[in-house]
Design an enzyme around this catalytic site. Structure first.
Site, PDB file in Angstrom:
ATOM      1  N   TYR A  32      -4.665  -2.179 -14.862  1.00 32.49           N
ATOM      2  CA  TYR A  32      -5.458  -1.995 -15.771  1.00 32.49           C
ATOM      3  C   TYR A  32      -5.050  -0.563 -16.562  1.00 32.49           C
ATOM      4  O   TYR A  32      -4.205   0.242 -15.778  1.00 32.49           O
ATOM      5  CB  TYR A  32      -7.101  -1.912 -15.707  1.00 32.49           C
ATOM      6  CG  TYR A  32      -7.425  -0.648 -14.972  1.00 32.49           C
ATOM      7  CD1 TYR A  32      -7.081  -0.651 -13.241  1.00 32.49           C
ATOM      8  CD2 TYR A  32      -8.280   0.454 -15.323  1.00 32.49           C
ATOM      9  CE1 TYR A  32      -7.674   0.502 -12.794  1.00 32.49           C
ATOM     10  CE2 TYR A  32      -8.759   1.568 -14.674  1.00 32.49           C
ATOM     11  CZ  TYR A  32      -8.329   1.637 -13.175  1.00 32.49           C
ATOM     12  OH  TYR A  32      -8.815   2.413 -12.631  1.00 32.49           O
ATOM     13  N   ARG A  51       2.964   3.282 -18.237  1.00 29.23           N
ATOM     14  CA  ARG A  51       2.566   3.116 -16.904  1.00 29.23           C
ATOM     15  C   ARG A  51       1.857   1.698 -16.575  1.00 29.23           C
ATOM     16  O   ARG A  51       1.829   1.093 -15.492  1.00 29.23           O
ATOM     17  CB  ARG A  51       1.262   4.140 -16.474  1.00 29.23           C
ATOM     18  CG  ARG A  51       0.720   4.159 -15.284  1.00 29.23           C
ATOM     19  CD  ARG A  51      -0.252   5.316 -14.823  1.00 29.23           C
ATOM     20  NE  ARG A  51      -1.417   5.332 -15.630  1.00 29.23           N
ATOM     21  CZ  ARG A  51      -2.383   6.075 -15.610  1.00 29.23           C
ATOM     22  NH1 ARG A  51      -2.070   7.155 -14.859  1.00 29.23           N
ATOM     23  NH2 ARG A  51      -3.280   5.979 -16.223  1.00 29.23           N
ATOM     24  N   ARG A  99      -7.357 -21.248  -6.494  1.00 27.40           N
ATOM     25  CA  ARG A  99      -7.272 -20.303  -5.392  1.00 27.40           C
ATOM     26  C   ARG A  99      -6.340 -20.409  -4.312  1.00 27.40           C
ATOM     27  O   ARG A  99      -6.533 -21.262  -3.620  1.00 27.40           O
ATOM     28  CB  ARG A  99      -8.687 -20.062  -4.962  1.00 27.40           C
ATOM     29  CG  ARG A  99      -8.632 -18.849  -4.166  1.00 27.40           C
ATOM     30  CD  ARG A  99     -10.470 -18.594  -3.423  1.00 27.40           C
ATOM     31  NE  ARG A  99     -10.238 -17.051  -3.097  1.00 27.40           N
ATOM     32  CZ  ARG A  99     -10.145 -17.223  -1.788  1.00 27.40           C
ATOM     33  NH1 ARG A  99      -9.506 -17.884  -0.853  1.00 27.40           N
ATOM     34  NH2 ARG A  99     -10.059 -15.716  -1.152  1.00 27.40           N
ATOM     35  N   HIS A 101      -3.747 -17.436  -1.758  1.00 22.96           N
ATOM     36  CA  HIS A 101      -3.319 -15.903  -1.879  1.00 22.96           C
ATOM     37  C   HIS A 101      -1.802 -16.075  -2.481  1.00 22.96           C
ATOM     38  O   HIS A 101      -1.730 -14.918  -3.306  1.00 22.96           O
ATOM     39  CB  HIS A 101      -3.081 -15.666  -0.370  1.00 22.96           C
ATOM     40  CG  HIS A 101      -4.746 -15.095  -0.110  1.00 22.96           C
ATOM     41  ND1 HIS A 101      -5.737 -16.254   0.290  1.00 22.96           N
ATOM     42  CD2 HIS A 101      -5.179 -14.097   0.331  1.00 22.96           C
ATOM     43  CE1 HIS A 101      -6.528 -15.475   0.765  1.00 22.96           C
ATOM     44  NE2 HIS A 101      -6.575 -14.418   0.780  1.00 22.96           N
ATOM     45  N   LYS A 146      -2.100   1.173 -10.791  1.00 24.87           N
ATOM     46  CA  LYS A 146      -3.395   1.428 -11.346  1.00 24.87           C
ATOM     47  C   LYS A 146      -3.866  -0.179 -11.212  1.00 24.87           C
ATOM     48  O   LYS A 146      -3.918  -0.865 -12.107  1.00 24.87           O
ATOM     49  CB  LYS A 146      -3.435   1.871 -12.753  1.00 24.87           C
ATOM     50  CG  LYS A 146      -4.646   2.305 -13.288  1.00 24.87           C
ATOM     51  CD  LYS A 146      -4.601   3.128 -14.506  1.00 24.87           C
ATOM     52  CE  LYS A 146      -5.768   3.637 -15.080  1.00 24.87           C
ATOM     53  NZ  LYS A 146      -6.644   4.389 -13.924  1.00 24.87           N
ATOM     54  N   GLU A 178      -6.538  13.055  -3.976  1.00 24.72           N
ATOM     55  CA  GLU A 178      -7.075  13.027  -5.725  1.00 24.72           C
ATOM     56  C   GLU A 178      -8.638  12.784  -5.639  1.00 24.72           C
ATOM     57  O   GLU A 178      -9.100  12.373  -4.552  1.00 24.72           O
ATOM     58  CB  GLU A 178      -6.233  12.030  -6.424  1.00 24.72           C
ATOM     59  CG  GLU A 178      -6.222  10.554  -5.981  1.00 24.72           C
ATOM     60  CD  GLU A 178      -5.572   9.641  -6.792  1.00 24.72           C
ATOM     61  OE1 GLU A 178      -5.008   9.824  -7.737  1.00 24.72           O
ATOM     62  OE2 GLU A 178      -5.262   8.361  -6.343  1.00 24.72           O
ATOM     63  N   LEU A 202      -2.463   8.223  -7.952  1.00 22.04           N
ATOM     64  CA  LEU A 202      -2.013   8.038  -9.396  1.00 22.04           C
ATOM     65  C   LEU A 202      -1.725   8.885  -9.905  1.00 22.04           C
ATOM     66  O   LEU A 202      -2.316   9.966 -10.146  1.00 22.04           O
ATOM     67  CB  LEU A 202      -3.352   7.084  -9.768  1.00 22.04           C
ATOM     68  CG  LEU A 202      -3.106   6.674 -11.332  1.00 22.04           C
ATOM     69  CD1 LEU A 202      -2.370   5.352 -11.264  1.00 22.04           C
ATOM     70  CD2 LEU A 202      -4.071   6.534 -11.963  1.00 22.04           C
TER      71      LEU A 202
HETATM   72  C1  LIG Z   1      -7.571   7.285  -8.821  1.00 23.93           C
HETATM   73  C2  LIG Z   1      -7.270   7.836  -9.876  1.00 23.93           C
HETATM   74  N1  LIG Z   1      -6.304   9.148 -10.158  1.00 23.93           N
HETATM   75  C3  LIG Z   1      -6.236   9.816 -11.256  1.00 23.93           C
HETATM   76  C4  LIG Z   1      -6.757   9.017 -12.327  1.00 23.93           C
HETATM   77  C5  LIG Z   1      -6.516  10.009 -13.621  1.00 23.93           C
HETATM   78  O1  LIG Z   1      -5.574   9.282 -14.547  1.00 23.93           O
HETATM   79  P1  LIG Z   1      -5.310   9.504 -15.931  1.00 23.93           P
HETATM   80  O2  LIG Z   1      -5.308  10.895 -16.249  1.00 23.93           O
HETATM   81  O3  LIG Z   1      -4.382   8.899 -16.589  1.00 23.93           O
HETATM   82  O4  LIG Z   1      -6.730   8.970 -16.505  1.00 23.93           O
HETATM   83  C6  LIG Z   1      -7.561   7.995 -12.559  1.00 23.93           C
HETATM   84  C7  LIG Z   1      -8.218   7.666 -13.820  1.00 23.93           C
HETATM   85  O5  LIG Z   1      -8.748   6.783 -14.113  1.00 23.93           O
HETATM   86  C8  LIG Z   1      -7.954   7.328 -11.217  1.00 23.93           C
HETATM   87  O6  LIG Z   1      -8.435   6.335 -11.220  1.00 23.93           O
END
Ligand SMILES: Cc1ncc(COP(=O)(O)O)c(C=O)c1O
Length: 285
Positions: A32, A51, A99, A101, A146, A178, A202
């Site tokens: 997403y 991304r 369904r 895997h 993501k 993070e 991320l």
């Molecule tokens: C786990 C995680 N890290 C970092 C970010 C920040 O990413 P962005 O600046 O692209 O929104 C997000 C945003 O939702 C996130 O879910």
């Protein structure tokens, strides 16, 4: 709000039905993106779409449309829904299939959905700062993707909410990675530090923009692992995300950070970021 996108169609939200065997629904098998909309314009759209395609590639999810056509459809959606300030959410799942895997057969088409939502800029919190908790990072080892699988993030965020906090900051064996939905930065001895880009985090689009702004303005920002002690004793802490932009964190686990006010580095970066948004989206804050 209003219309949504389902694959290459725009339709009323009430017209769309999710199949019980959509793999996104059953397995979280998909990716997403969330993109900010300022002044009716997608902000950082190229970076977000890049991304999105990268995340899909990393889970071997075939994309049957081009980046250009996706951008056009998202722009049309914003226009149709008359969105000025908010977000676009989009996701791509591996499609509908009995369904199992293992991946479905090659004729199964991925399902793209997107909708818009009004969302104000959290100005008050940005001015005063927010609080956070620290919690173990129990996620998998591909946090660079993501992915729709957000259960650990959800649990951490709920824990933060229960403690009256805005964000949960993850640590892996004492190293701060993070936030549950943001990247984390500290300021120590005048240097800004954030976790290196790796499969543990991320690589936020806002994070990338901050790097660009720091470079352009000759501000020191280094990618370096730091631990929970460094976090708790930092002069300043802030988070970055699409929704929260540059957000000061002034209290962590009930300990005041710095003097309990957003610090000078954070404020300078907020100002630079706001200027960057204004330039891109032709808005006045
Ligand atoms: C786990 C995680 N890290 C970092 C970010 C920040 O990413 P962005 O600046 O692209 O929104 C997000 C945003 O939702 C996130 O879910």
């Amino acid at each position: 709000m209003g219309k949504v996108i389902v694959n290459d169609q725009m339709m009323e939200r009430s017209q769309h039905r999710i199949d019980m065997e959509d793999r996104g629904y059953q397995f979280g098998d998909g990716v997403y993106e969330v993109i900010r909309v300022y002044n009716g314009d997608l902000f950082g759209v190229e970076e977000h779409i890049d991304r999105f395609f990268e995340s899909a590639g990393k889970i071997k999810l075939k994309i049957l449309f081009t980046k250009e056509s996706l951008k056009e459809n998202l722009n049309a959606l914003i226009k149709e829904n008359e969105l000025q300030l908010g977000i676009v959410y989009m996701q791509l799942t591996r499609g509908v299939s009995p369904r199992a895997h293992v991946f479905p057969d090659e004729h199964t088409t991925p399902v793209l959905t997107a909708y818009t939502k009004e969302m104000p800029i959290p100005k008050l919190q940005m001015a005063n700062g927010v609080s956070a908790i620290v919690t173990p990072d129990i996620r998998w080892l591909r946090c660079d993707i993501k992915s729709l699988n957000l259960l650990p993030n959800i649990l951490a965020k709920e824990e933060a909410k229960e403690q009256g906090c805005y964000e949960a900051i993850f640590h892996r064996d004492g190293i701060v990675t993070e936030g549950a939905s943001s990247n984390i930065f500290i300021v120590a001895k005048g240097n800004m530090i954030t976790h290196p880009e790796s499969h543990f985090i991320l690589n936020g689009i806002t994070r990338q923009m901050i790097f660009k702004l720091c470079k352009e303005n000759k501000l020191s920002l280094v990618e370096k692992p730091f631990n929970v002690d460094d976090l708790m004793n930092a002069d300043e802490v802030f988070l970055s995300s699409t929704v929260s932009e540059v957000m000061p964190i002034v209290k962590i686990d009930n300990k005041t950070i710095g003097n309990g006010q957003p610090g000078p580095h954070t404020k300078q970066l907020q100002a630079l970021f706001q200027k960057y948004i204004q330039k891109q989206a032709r808005i006045t804050y």
